[in-house]
Every structure is written in structure tokens, then in C-alpha cells.
Write an enzyme that holds these catalytic residues in place. Sequence first.
Site, PDB file in Angstrom:
ATOM      1  CG  ASP A 175      89.037 -96.742  24.189  1.00 44.07           C
ATOM      2  OD1 ASP A 175      89.869 -96.873  23.275  1.00 44.07           O
ATOM      3  OD2 ASP A 175      88.117 -97.549  24.401  1.00 44.07           O
ATOM      4  CD  GLU A 177      97.796 -94.609  16.139  1.00 47.31           C
ATOM      5  OE1 GLU A 177      97.575 -94.938  14.946  1.00 47.31           O
ATOM      6  OE2 GLU A 177      98.871 -94.142  16.529  1.00 47.31           O
TER       7      GLU A 177
HETATM    8  N1  LIG Z   1      92.675 -97.827  23.099  1.00 51.85           N
HETATM    9  C1  LIG Z   1      92.575 -97.877  21.780  1.00 51.85           C
HETATM   10  N2  LIG Z   1      93.659 -98.210  21.033  1.00 51.85           N
HETATM   11  C2  LIG Z   1      93.541 -98.225  19.682  1.00 51.85           C
HETATM   12  C3  LIG Z   1      92.339 -97.902  19.055  1.00 51.85           C
HETATM   13  N3  LIG Z   1      92.537 -97.992  17.710  1.00 51.85           N
HETATM   14  C4  LIG Z   1      93.845 -98.364  17.522  1.00 51.85           C
HETATM   15  N4  LIG Z   1      94.465 -98.508  18.713  1.00 51.85           N
HETATM   16  C5  LIG Z   1      95.849 -98.882  18.982  1.00 51.85           C
HETATM   17  O1  LIG Z   1      96.721 -97.886  18.474  1.00 51.85           O
HETATM   18  C6  LIG Z   1      98.040 -98.466  18.411  1.00 51.85           C
HETATM   19  C7  LIG Z   1      98.765 -97.923  17.203  1.00 51.85           C
HETATM   20  O2  LIG Z   1     100.075 -98.342  17.311  1.00 51.85           O
HETATM   21  P1  LIG Z   1     101.194 -98.090  16.218  1.00 51.85           P
HETATM   22  O3  LIG Z   1     100.551 -97.987  14.859  1.00 51.85           O
HETATM   23  O4  LIG Z   1     102.275 -99.119  16.418  1.00 51.85           O
HETATM   24  O5  LIG Z   1     101.733 -96.662  16.505  1.00 51.85           O
HETATM   25  P2  LIG Z   1     102.354 -95.955  17.792  1.00 51.85           P
HETATM   26  O6  LIG Z   1     102.555 -96.849  18.949  1.00 51.85           O
HETATM   27  O7  LIG Z   1     101.451 -94.774  18.050  1.00 51.85           O
HETATM   28  O8  LIG Z   1     103.744 -95.479  17.288  1.00 51.85           O
HETATM   29  P3  LIG Z   1     104.102 -94.272  16.337  1.00 51.85           P
HETATM   30  O9  LIG Z   1     102.841 -93.904  15.573  1.00 51.85           O
HETATM   31  O10 LIG Z   1     105.166 -94.757  15.451  1.00 51.85           O
HETATM   32  O11 LIG Z   1     104.528 -93.144  17.215  1.00 51.85           O
HETATM   33  C8  LIG Z   1      97.825 -99.983  18.386  1.00 51.85           C
HETATM   34  O12 LIG Z   1      98.284-100.526  19.596  1.00 51.85           O
HETATM   35  C9  LIG Z   1      96.298-100.151  18.294  1.00 51.85           C
HETATM   36  O13 LIG Z   1      95.855-101.285  19.002  1.00 51.85           O
HETATM   37  C10 LIG Z   1      91.219 -97.583  19.874  1.00 51.85           C
HETATM   38  O14 LIG Z   1      90.109 -97.287  19.407  1.00 51.85           O
HETATM   39  N5  LIG Z   1      91.385 -97.563  21.214  1.00 51.85           N
END
Ligand SMILES: Nc1nc2c(ncn2[C@@H]2O[C@H](COP(=O)(O)OP(=O)(O)OP(=O)(O)O)[C@@H](O)[C@H]2O)c(=O)[nH]1
Length: 309
Positions: A203, A229
Site C-alpha cells: 500500500d 496497481e
Molecule cells: N498492497 C496492495 N496490493 C494490491 C492492491 N490491489 C491489488 N494488489 C495486488 O497487486 C498484485 C498484482 O499482481 P499481478 O497482476 O500478478 O502483477 P505483477 O506482480 O505486478 O506483475 P506484472 O504486472 O506482470 O509485472 C496482486 O498481488 C494483488 O493482490 C492493493 O490495494 N494493495
Amino acid sequence: MVPPHQSNTIDFDAAKLRRLGFSSAQQPGPLRALSLADLRRQLTLQLQTSLEADRILTLFFQEVRRLVPLDTLAYRNAGSDLRLEFGVSASHSASYRLSHEGEYLGEVVFRRGRRFDDQELGQLESLMACLLFPLRNALLYRAALRSALRDPLTDTGNRIAMDQALQREADRARRTLEPLSVLMLDIDHFKSINDRFGHGVGDEVLKAIATTLKADLRNIDLVFRYGGEEFLVLLSGTGQEAAAMIGERLRQAVEALQHLVEGQAIHLSISLGCATLAPGETVESLLRRADNALYNAKREGRNRLAFAG
Ligand SMILES: Nc1nc2c(ncn2[C@@H]2O[C@H](COP(=O)(O)OP(=O)(O)OP(=O)(O)O)[C@@H](O)[C@H]2O)c(=O)[nH]1
């Protein structure tokens, strides 16, 4: 027979409102002098007719001038992101910090070419009492609207705000024939940041990246968090080449971020997809092309920008 209920219909048309003492802001004609008590009564009614701070202060300025000659009314409230000014500037001023039971309601400044005497200052203070509750309601309304359209974690626009802004800006671009570009961006390997350091750190990283993006962009450029993200930057009046330059600047700014976790800097980067609205294209198609470009930037190794086809 007397019916148990009497029902009436009242049409509050402009003429009726005028008879009741509500005057329209657009209504022309000379301003009539009034007593303080009359003006207070009128203001109390009129200022209830809007929830927009801009409109309330316009009415207040217009009406107060019937009793106290003024050149300017300025209003500032940094917390509500409001900075309004009506009339023309002048040298003498009287300013008031407004608050109600400890709640800050902003600062009002009256200006004109000659000094205010004690009687006038007393009148202004008395009239400002009529402003207090309408202004407080307008500030609450503004805060409610704002929170409905913002992502609380990153203080960027949310998905609803993004859809509205995209549609509005696309319509404008079509009308004005100005270019419109979007940058769709996604934090690289964000899952592994969460996995290694926990969601709390994840976060903090989201907030730090959003702050970097906003700090690096001009005011009129809008940043939205439309997924976990994933962010979208809306660039009005910007063609593909300029959008790519901006995207590259954002990429470098995130790469240069020194985000510390337990005293150690973690490496952060983003990938971006850049798309420019084509003639006759829908917003959905623009987003789809930006998303495909982002997918290509990821596939080609991340920490880079790719153009939409
Ligand atoms: N801390 C936090 N994590 C989040 C939030 N929303 C989404 N995520 C996390 O963001 C991550 C997205 O992971 P992936 O879509 O696999 O993408 P990545 O690891 O960034 O890999 P690439 O995009 O391929 O570089 C997941 O682990 C979600 O749980 C949030 O509000 N807070």
C-alpha cells in the site's frame, strides 16, 4: 364534506420566487439600497438556494454590495481546494477567518479602493453570519462529491471519475479537433513486493508511486487508479509524441524513487501503454488499444513504454 387532506401544487417559477424575495443572479437592473435587517433576511433565504460554494459566494458578493460598497470578494479554503475571487482588485482590504465551533470554514477577504469604517465592518460581520451555514453545507457537499470520485488510498481519481473524465475529454477532443492521449500504466512485479514485504508495504508503494505521478504532471493532466496497481493518465490536448515524452518522464521518475523498507531501498518500476484517440474512435476502443500496448511493454521486458497499434 371536508376532505381529510388538502393537496396543493405550487409552481415556484421565477416571478413567484422574485415576489418571495429570491432574486435571480442573472437579473439585470439597478441595485436598490436596503437596511441591514432587510438584507440579512434576504440573504438568509437566497443563500439556501444552492450547494455550490461558487454560486453562494457570488450571491453573497452581489447582495452585500447593496449595503457596503465593495470591489472584490475573495475566498480561500486550501483544505477544500477552493480559491475564488469576484470583482476587480483594490488596495484596502478586510479579511476574516471563518470558523464554527472549531470547524474551519475558510477565509473571506473584502477589498475596495478606500478604507472600511467601523460601521461597515460591523455590517460585514453581521452579514457573514448569514453565510456561515450555507457555506458549511456547500463544503460538506463538495467533500462528499470528492470522496465519491476519489480513491482514498492514493488520492487519485477512481474508476467512476475516470469513466466520466474520459467521456468528457473525448467529446471535447472531437469538438475542438485537439488530440487526446492516455497512458495506461502498471507497477512491475508488484505481487512480489506484497509477497516479500506484506500488503502494508504494498500500500505504501502504491501511495508513493501515485504521489510521484501527480508531482510530475501538470495540473490539467488527470491521474486515476482504475485497478489494484494500475493507473491511467489522461492527457488532454496532447498528441502521441508528447504523450510518449511524458510517459518516459514518469517511468524515469518512478525508477529514481528511493522507497525505503526497513532502511533498504527497494527497486520500483512501471510499464506503460500509450494510445492517442483516432478520428471517430470510441473511448472503449482507445482503452483497449492502450491495454494491448501495456501488455506488449510487459512482454518486451517491463520498465518501458510501448505504443498502441
Ligand atoms: N498492497 C496492495 N496490493 C494490491 C492492491 N490491489 C491489488 N494488489 C495486488 O497487486 C498484485 C498484482 O499482481 P499481478 O497482476 O500478478 O502483477 P505483477 O506482480 O505486478 O506483475 P506484472 O504486472 O506482470 O509485472 C496482486 O498481488 C494483488 O493482490 C492493493 O490495494 N494493495
